[in-house]
Design an enzyme around this catalytic site. Structure first.
Site, short mmCIF file in Angstrom:
data_model
loop_
_atom_site.label_atom_id
_atom_site.label_comp_id
_atom_site.label_asym_id
_atom_site.label_seq_id
_atom_site.Cartn_x
_atom_site.Cartn_y
_atom_site.Cartn_z
N ASP A 117 -2.20 -12.71 4.58
CA ASP A 117 -3.60 -12.40 4.28
C ASP A 117 -4.34 -12.10 5.58
OD1 ASP A 117 -6.21 -12.22 3.49
OD2 ASP A 117 -6.28 -14.14 2.44
N TYR B 27 -16.58 1.58 7.86
CA TYR B 27 -15.13 1.74 7.86
C TYR B 27 -14.66 2.44 9.13
CZ TYR B 27 -10.58 3.81 6.87
OH TYR B 27 -9.27 4.22 6.96
N THR C 188 -7.41 6.53 11.68
CA THR C 188 -7.98 7.46 10.73
C THR C 188 -8.87 8.52 11.38
OG1 THR C 188 -9.56 7.55 8.87
CG2 THR C 188 -9.83 5.76 10.41
N ASP C 189 -9.02 9.62 10.68
CA ASP C 189 -9.96 10.66 11.10
C ASP C 189 -11.41 10.19 11.00
OD1 ASP C 189 -9.62 10.58 8.29
OD2 ASP C 189 -10.39 12.61 8.05
N ALA D 104 -5.09 -2.49 5.77
CA ALA D 104 -6.45 -2.10 6.13
C ALA D 104 -7.39 -2.30 4.94
CB ALA D 104 -6.50 -0.63 6.56
N TYR D 105 -8.64 -2.47 5.27
CA TYR D 105 -9.71 -2.45 4.28
C TYR D 105 -10.12 -0.99 4.16
CZ TYR D 105 -14.11 -3.78 1.96
OH TYR D 105 -15.13 -3.94 1.06
N THR D 106 -9.78 -0.34 3.04
CA THR D 106 -9.92 1.12 2.96
C THR D 106 -11.01 1.60 1.99
OG1 THR D 106 -8.16 1.20 1.29
CG2 THR D 106 -7.52 1.52 3.60
N GLY E 218 0.83 -1.20 0.00
CA GLY E 218 0.00 0.00 0.00
C GLY E 218 0.86 1.25 0.00
N LEU F 30 1.32 3.76 2.20
CA LEU F 30 2.15 4.03 3.38
C LEU F 30 3.23 2.97 3.55
CD1 LEU F 30 2.88 5.65 5.86
CD2 LEU F 30 1.10 4.42 7.14
#
Length: 312
Positions: free
Chosen positions: A35, A125, A100-101, A59-61, A10, A12
């Site tokens: 996984d 999320y 996350t925000d 993450a699942y984003t 990803g 990051l």
């Protein structure tokens, strides 16, 4: 020092690897060898490596898809990091959870969120990430082993993000409609990666608990903006440096005019003063960081992970 990075493919994860300090051995984990939907196999990997640190970038984003794939989002964003945190605690290592925000709603809000404010996610999320935060706080309560680092509006020259989406839309559209009533703070993947490595290099982790009380830190680039303002800067700078050759019009719209499955925070700026003080590190303005990323994309036009003007 051994550092296991989840989600290493990803944006990051790639930035962390690119900015790796000396004397750090990275174990880059991604879907083919780690996984996160298969938690038992991931725990076997962690036990075999016995890392000093886990940086959980995986993450699942997909915010909208999470609304219809709640089980997958919860498994990746909540159950997996919870299990990893429990395992690394047993092994005596430390855990850095990237959050996350979206754990906040931003409703009726006009000032930055502190690290101690109550979570109030609007969608699946945000809820999955908020649940992970709470679990990690509980697991590492009374220790100096767990840190939660919240960020927002992450962008860079690779991966899936708003910056690359806008650049690619310039190739296909004569006009791009962008929401102008959601306010947040853009963050360069490189500025966030730099902060992650600074956290890991802290010698006395008790000062994190002393300064934050709950082990939660915030980081984003300086300033705030709407998605529309960010899109305009991408367009203007991209044209200035020769990355964009056509003049696509950026049109502001309201959230109510934008069709999506998930609700987004209306104001999600994070207060970063405790992180700046702890790390003795200042955040640069988001426009400066965005321009640096655009320049890097221009210099690496052949990078298959980046926007590629040759596709025109």
């Amino acid at each position: 020092m051994k550092v296991l990075i989840t989600g290493s493919k990803g944006q990051l994860g790639r930035a962390l690897i690119k900015l790796k300090p000396k004397n750090i051995k990275i174990y880059a984990m991604e879907r083919t060898n780690f996984d996160m939907l298969d938690i038992p196999s991931c725990l076997k990997v962690i036990k075999s490596i016995k890392p000093d640190w886990i940086i959980n970038c995986g993450a699942y984003t997909n915010v909208d898809l999470a609304e219809s794939q709640e089980e997958a989002a919860m498994n990746v964003n909540f159950h997996a990091p919870k299990a990893f945190a429990q395992e690394i605690k047993k092994l005596g290592g430390r855990f850095l959870q990237i959050s996350t925000d979206y754990v906040f709603s931003g409703l009726n809000r006009n000032k930055p969120y502190s690290t101690s404010e109550k979570r109030s996610p609007l969608g699946i999320y945000g809820l999955s990430k908020a649940n992970a935060e709470e679990a990690i706080e509980n697991i590492f309560e009374g220790t100096n082993q767990g840190i939660i680092l919240r960020t927002s509006w992450l962008m860079g020259p690779f991966g899936n993000n708003f910056l690359l989406t806008i650049l690619n839309l310039h190739l296909k559209k004569k006009e791009i409609k962008v929401v102008n009533d959601q306010i947040g703070s853009p963050t360069s993947v490189f500025s966030l990666a730099e902060v992650c490595w600074k956290i890991i290099k802290i010698k006395d982790y008790s000062i994190i608990k002393n300064k934050t009380k709950n082990g939660i830190l915030h980081w984003h680039d300086d300033g705030e903006a709407s998605w529309y303002e960010v899109a305009k800067i991408i367009s203007n700078v991209g044209q200035k440096i020769g990355l964009i050759n056509n003049r696509t019009e950026i049109i502001p719209i309201k959230t109510s005019d934008f069709t999506s499955s998930a609700k987004r925070p209306f104001y999600s700026v994070l207060e970063c003063n405790s992180t700046k003080s702890l790390l003795n590190h200042e955040n640069m303005n988001w426009k400066y960081e965005l321009e640096r990323n655009l320049e890097q994309i221009y210099l690496n036009k052949s990078n298959r992970y980046s926007f590629n003007p040759k596709h025109k």
